[in-house]
Every structure is written in structure tokens, then in C-alpha cells.
Design a protein around this motif. Structure first.
Motif, mmCIF file in Angstrom:
data_model
loop_
_atom_site.group_PDB
_atom_site.id
_atom_site.type_symbol
_atom_site.label_atom_id
_atom_site.label_comp_id
_atom_site.label_asym_id
_atom_site.label_seq_id
_atom_site.Cartn_x
_atom_site.Cartn_y
_atom_site.Cartn_z
ATOM 1 N N ASN A 26 0.992 -1.189 -0.039
ATOM 2 C CA ASN A 26 -0.164 -0.149 0.010
ATOM 3 C C ASN A 26 0.821 1.121 0.018
ATOM 4 O O ASN A 26 0.446 2.068 -0.656
ATOM 5 N N ARG A 27 2.033 1.102 0.666
ATOM 6 C CA ARG A 27 2.726 2.158 0.573
ATOM 7 C C ARG A 27 3.346 2.698 -0.785
ATOM 8 O O ARG A 27 3.417 3.930 -1.193
ATOM 9 N N VAL A 28 3.803 1.562 -1.551
ATOM 10 C CA VAL A 28 4.210 1.681 -2.869
ATOM 11 C C VAL A 28 3.151 2.532 -3.553
ATOM 12 O O VAL A 28 3.270 3.141 -4.620
ATOM 13 N N LEU A 29 1.814 1.945 -3.655
ATOM 14 C CA LEU A 29 0.662 2.107 -4.333
ATOM 15 C C LEU A 29 0.313 3.726 -3.972
ATOM 16 O O LEU A 29 0.103 4.384 -5.032
ATOM 17 N N ASP A 30 0.698 4.120 -2.803
ATOM 18 C CA ASP A 30 0.443 5.632 -2.469
ATOM 19 C C ASP A 30 1.372 6.244 -3.157
ATOM 20 O O ASP A 30 1.123 7.378 -3.641
ATOM 21 N N ARG A 31 2.698 5.831 -3.083
ATOM 22 C CA ARG A 31 3.713 6.617 -3.825
ATOM 23 C C ARG A 31 3.710 6.907 -5.429
ATOM 24 O O ARG A 31 3.885 7.845 -5.998
ATOM 25 N N LEU A 32 2.739 5.834 -6.032
ATOM 26 C CA LEU A 32 2.737 5.907 -7.357
ATOM 27 C C LEU A 32 1.419 6.503 -7.798
ATOM 28 O O LEU A 32 1.230 6.840 -8.865
ATOM 29 N N GLY A 33 0.489 6.869 -6.758
ATOM 30 C CA GLY A 33 -0.445 7.673 -6.799
ATOM 31 C C GLY A 33 -1.779 6.708 -7.378
ATOM 32 O O GLY A 33 -2.780 7.194 -7.933
ATOM 33 N N VAL A 34 -1.720 5.525 -7.064
ATOM 34 C CA VAL A 34 -2.883 4.519 -7.603
ATOM 35 C C VAL A 34 -4.099 4.712 -6.535
ATOM 36 O O VAL A 34 -3.646 4.478 -5.139
ATOM 37 N N VAL A 35 -5.193 5.019 -6.816
ATOM 38 C CA VAL A 35 -6.377 5.403 -6.367
ATOM 39 C C VAL A 35 -6.957 4.165 -5.874
ATOM 40 O O VAL A 35 -7.177 3.151 -6.992
ATOM 41 N N ARG A 36 -7.252 3.864 -4.559
ATOM 42 C CA ARG A 36 -8.213 2.396 -4.593
ATOM 43 C C ARG A 36 -9.452 2.562 -4.201
ATOM 44 O O ARG A 36 -9.763 3.257 -3.091
ATOM 45 N N MET A 37 -10.304 1.795 -4.742
ATOM 46 C CA MET A 37 -11.884 1.767 -4.267
ATOM 47 C C MET A 37 -11.996 0.472 -3.856
ATOM 48 O O MET A 37 -12.054 -0.839 -4.586
ATOM 49 N N VAL A 38 -12.090 0.050 -2.386
ATOM 50 C CA VAL A 38 -12.088 -1.107 -1.821
ATOM 51 C C VAL A 38 -13.541 -1.296 -1.397
ATOM 52 O O VAL A 38 -14.088 -0.740 -0.647
#
Length: 380
Positions: free
Chosen positions: A183-195
Motif C-alpha cells: 500500500n505504501r508503494v501504491l500511494d507513492r505511485l498515486g494509485v487510487v483504491r476503491m475497496v
């Protein structure tokens, strides 16, 4: 005579194992290209991969190649694309699987998949256009394929809005520490998550969620759900409700014992549960079957297939990755790898099939994957 329908995995090993026997080995596949499906997210993000041509790879191995997609299991015949008929005494069925777009309205018509390198390449071209227009892309499915695709696309197009839609938390199969890093990497890459939501309909320029919300989407990539080819069921081979060939302890069809099923196309039961389709299980089933066929032809006994999982490798773009090590049933254990060490680890895993194939022309390539030890033999 030995003429299996198979993918590229395990063939040089089979040729080597049967060198002193009077057999003929033929690889039959719908395409001349060996598709590295575990790298399709890279193609979708715009990267160019090596083109592994199956006939070229087979040069010097003594193995023939033909294109075909039709089987007559009762007569033990394969109809080739040029109309010729090929008889087999033993057949290895390894047609794999693909993404299932049939379950949600509009997915088949409007969503893209990573099933075909040509489609993945066209997706990458459209992705560039969407990025230049300031649009966004929606990745449906929070499994490993969806995670890798979202991260790869976000890294390749930093200004693009990448939204990952998932019913379960992305990386839910991992342990807490590995999932936190993910999740930290996805945040850094700017990936928006809808869970915690499901896609109920795919439109040409949007996806509708079960909450009623409509998400604008210049491109929609579908990575959730798996289906196998109907070829086995249509040929009268015993399958489960999903079309997987039901196998015995040595990976032979329970209805047609001359047919050996491996990889994603096979229903393989272990004491701890059912093997699910991944490259991690595809390689060992292929290597095992290559040895099994040679042993059977020599009149030798064969021990049952035993296997256990040991890792979940996930690339997060070209510069990051996370590896969750697992118990034999693919549940996470306490160990994980992250960062540059994980990148190197993932790269070694991803390059294994074509590298092992080429090396097997000169030496017996061993598939060093965990068999799970005692846990695979104990009754659950």
C-alpha cells in the motif's frame, strides 16, 4: 509414438528423458508465439518484450511443432490447422486459462484484458492517448494481476489517474507487513483504491459500482475472474463445472488416462487442498509430467504428484516489488521481501520459463520449487 498437445513447458526435459526410446514428440499450439502471461502488464504499460517463437526455440531439440485447436479424445486424433490429422498415444493438455469477462454486463464489449500480447500492445497505445488527454484508467480486480497492472501503468504514466477497484483489499492474501509495504508503494505511485465495492456494469467510458456510483474511465482493464478453454469438455474429457480436467494422483485424466493435464487447465487435489493456476504450479506439473511419461514408457513405477506453494511474488513497476513467502497452502507466513531485493527476486522468477527451456538443450534444467515437504503428505 508419443505426440502430446502441450505448451512449451517441460518439452526439452521430455525429449531428453525419452532420447533412447522409440518415440516422437510433437508440440501442438494455437499460436507460434510463447506468451509470457506473467509479463502482460508490462506490455500493457508500453514496454517491449522479447518475442519467443516456439518453432525457433524447438530447433535442435528433435521436437516437431504444429498449429491446431481441435481434439478427438475418443479416436486420439488432433486436427491441425492445415487439415492434416495427427494421431497420439499420449497427450499432454496444457492450454492454460484466460480472464473471464462474461460475468459482468459490458465487460466483454468494453473492457480490455491481458490475455493476448497483441491486445495488450493496442491497450498501451490507447493508454498513451488517454494520458495525453488527461483521462484516467480503471483496473478492475485487486488480485496480483490487477495490482501489478495498476502499479506498472501508474509508473509509466505519472500524470494519469489510475483507479484500482476491488471487492477485497488489494493484497489480502498477503501478511500484514507485506500488505503495508504494498500500500505504501501504491500511494507513492498515486494509485487510487476503491475497496469493498463491485463493478456491476462496464460502459464505453465508465464503470458502474454496486453502490450506484459511476466512475469515468477512458480505459477499463479487466483482471478479475478466470476461465479455461471449453476444448476439453467439448472433447468428452471429464471436467469439473469450470472446465478443468479432473486428474488422478499422477496427473492423468480420470476418464482418459492417456491424457495428462497440467497447469491452469488441470484440477489437481493435494492433501492440503486444490492447486490453483499460476506459473508457480505450472512449472512443477510440467516437469513432473515429463518425468512421469518417460517412466511410464519404460515400465517404471510413478510416485504421486506432491506440491506446496512457497511464495507470492508481486512486481510494483520496474523499480519496486514485494514478495510474500507462504505456507504450502498459499497462506502467508511471517517472512517477506521488499524493495530492490524483491525486484531482483521477482525478475529471476519471471525469466525462468524461457531461460530454463533454452538451458535444457544443453543440460537437464531442474525446477527448484518447493514440494511442501511433510505437509503435502499429511491428511488435512
Amino acid at each position: 509414438m508419443l505426440e502430446p498437445l502441450s505448451t512449451i513447458r517441460g518439452e526439452p526435459q521430455l525429449a531428453r528423458n525419452t532420447r533412447k526410446l522409440d518415440v516422437r514428440i510433437t508440440v501442438v499450439n494455437p499460436s507460434v508465439r510463447f506468451t509470457e502471461r506473467l509479463r502482460m502488464h508490462q506490455v500493457a504499460a508500453g514496454q517491449k518484450l522479447a518475442n519467443h517463437n516456439i518453432p525457433a526455440l524447438l530447433t535442435g531439440s528433435g521436437v516437431d511443432f504444429h498449429q491446431a485447436t481441435a481434439i478427438d479424445a475418443e479416436a486420439r486424433l488432433i486436427t491441425l490447422d492445415d487439415g492434416a490429422i495427427l494421431h497420439y498415444d499420449n497427450l499432454v493438455y496444457a492450454l492454460g486459462s484466460s480472464t473471464d469477462t462474461r460475468t459482468v454486463p459490458g465487460a466483454n464489449e468494453h473492457a480490455w484484458t491481458l490475455n493476448d500480447p497483441r491486445l495488450a500492445h493496442r491497450f498501451s497505445q490507447r493508454l498513451t492517448e488517454v494520458a495525453l488527454a488527461g483521462g484516467g484508467v480503471t483496473v478492475c480486480g485487486g488480485g496480483l494481476t490487477g495490482i501489478e497492472a495498476a502499479a506498472e501503468i501508474a509508473e509509466a504514466h505519472p500524470g494519469l489517474t489510475v483507479t484500482l477497484v476491488s471487492h477485497a483489499e488489494p493484497g489480502s492474501m498477503m501478511g500484514v507487513k507485506a500488505r503495508t509495504y504494498l500500500n505504501r508503494v501504491l500511494d507513492r505511485l498515486g494509485v487510487v483504491r476503491m475497496v469493498g465495492v463491485k463493478v456491476t456494469k462496464v460502459l464505453p467510458d465508465a464503470v458502474r459500482l454496486d453502490t450506484g456510483e459511476l466512475i469515468a474511465s477512458g480505459l477499463t482493464l479487466w483482471t478479475t475472474g478466470v476461465k479455461v478453454s471449453p476444448l476439453a469438455a467439448e472433447a468428452g474429457i471429464a471436467t469439473d463445472t469450470k472446465g478443468l480436467i479432473i486428474t488422478d494422483p499422477i496427473l492423468r485424466s480420470v476418464s482418459h488416462p492417456e491424457i495428462h493435464a497440467i497447469g491452469d487447465a488441470a484440477l489437481i487435489q493435494q492433501n492440503w487442498g486444490q492447486v490453483h493456476g499460476t506459473c508457480q504450479s505450472g512449472l512443477p506439473t510440467a516437469a513432473y509430467t515429463a518425468d512421469t511419461l518417460a517412466r511410464l514408457l519404460r515400465g517404471e513405477t510413478v510416485k504421486p504428484f506432491r506440491y506446496g506453494y512457497f511464495h507470492q511474488p508481486v512486481s510494483l513497476g520496474r523499480k519496486d516489488a514485494v514478495i510474500q513467502f507462504t505456507n504450502v497452502d498459499d497462506t502467508p507466513n511471517r517472512w517477506h521481501l521488499e524493495g530492490k531485493a524483491a525486484v531482483a527476486y521477482k525478475q529471476s522468477v519471471s525469466s525462468t520459463p524461457p531461460l530454463a527451456f533454452k538451458m535444457s538443450k544443453y543440460m537437464k534444467a531442474q525446477v527448484q520449487l518447493s514440494k511442501g515437504g511433510r505437509a503435502t503428505r499429511e491428511t488435512a
